[in-house]
Write an enzyme that holds these catalytic residues in place. Sequence first.
Site, mmCIF file in Angstrom:
data_model
loop_
_atom_site.group_PDB
_atom_site.id
_atom_site.type_symbol
_atom_site.label_atom_id
_atom_site.label_comp_id
_atom_site.label_asym_id
_atom_site.label_seq_id
_atom_site.Cartn_x
_atom_site.Cartn_y
_atom_site.Cartn_z
ATOM 1 N N LYS A 63 12.048 -40.527 -28.083
ATOM 2 C CA LYS A 63 12.226 -41.907 -27.621
ATOM 3 C C LYS A 63 11.611 -42.929 -28.582
ATOM 4 O O LYS A 63 12.021 -44.102 -28.584
ATOM 5 C CB LYS A 63 11.616 -42.079 -26.239
ATOM 6 C CG LYS A 63 12.337 -41.322 -25.134
ATOM 7 C CD LYS A 63 13.668 -41.953 -24.805
ATOM 8 C CE LYS A 63 14.283 -41.353 -23.563
ATOM 9 N NZ LYS A 63 15.531 -42.017 -23.149
ATOM 10 N N SER A 84 11.694 -43.415 -17.186
ATOM 11 C CA SER A 84 11.140 -42.271 -16.460
ATOM 12 C C SER A 84 9.774 -41.886 -17.002
ATOM 13 O O SER A 84 9.077 -41.070 -16.410
ATOM 14 C CB SER A 84 12.091 -41.067 -16.560
ATOM 15 O OG SER A 84 13.321 -41.342 -15.950
#
Length: 244
Positions: A63, A84
């Site tokens: 990410k 998340s």
Amino acid sequence: MTATGLRPAAAGTLPGPADVAAAATRIAPYVLRTPLLHGPVTAAHGPDLLLKAEHRQAGHSFKMRGAANAVLALDADRVVTGSSGNHGIALAWLARSLGIRLTVVLAAGAAPAKAAVIRALGAETVQVGGGVAEREERAGRLAEETGATLVPSSDHPLVVAGQGTVGTELLADAPGTETVYVPTGGGGLLAGVCLAAAGHPVRVVGVEPALTPRYARSLTEGHPVQLPPCATVADGLRGQRPGR
């Protein structure tokens, strides 16, 4: 740039292989070029299994690539996101390094340990009831209200291009690769790897939780479908609907 200014790009601009190449240059000071590790033997005389070691990134996931590409390209000084956990952690690392104010919206089932890391890095968290769909709605509304830049965890061309650098490195280091398996939550990594694989004789396979087969269902039905939230140990793959 405000959240309102970000949305036309998210909705109407498709990234291409050149955007992945540009992302690789942009994010180079902030990400590691991770190695391919040999995985376990899956069957006698079976094909070699290689694992891309993205757990070695700051924040311990791929990410960081998409987050860095978006934040640097947009020159944002205040950011809102829904996550998340891993995307929020990556943005929190960047925010601390770049002096950016960050708010991360988390759904009800977000891992407490990940939320704690985000806060420890200096970002603010907001918890909402429901699943990923409710989380994303709240993040968009919060960005509108505060004038912050919305940086989605997956569904934006800059994020997709950044994640695509995983595929660029993988295919450079293992050019004979026949199949790439990609964990699929919001779909940013899957889309990015598909861009990186353009022109290569390689099969790209998205892998999603059996209890939330939103991509398989959407492909079967011919349009995006939204499924209810599900519980899965793969907490980063709990997206309820394919991205645009």
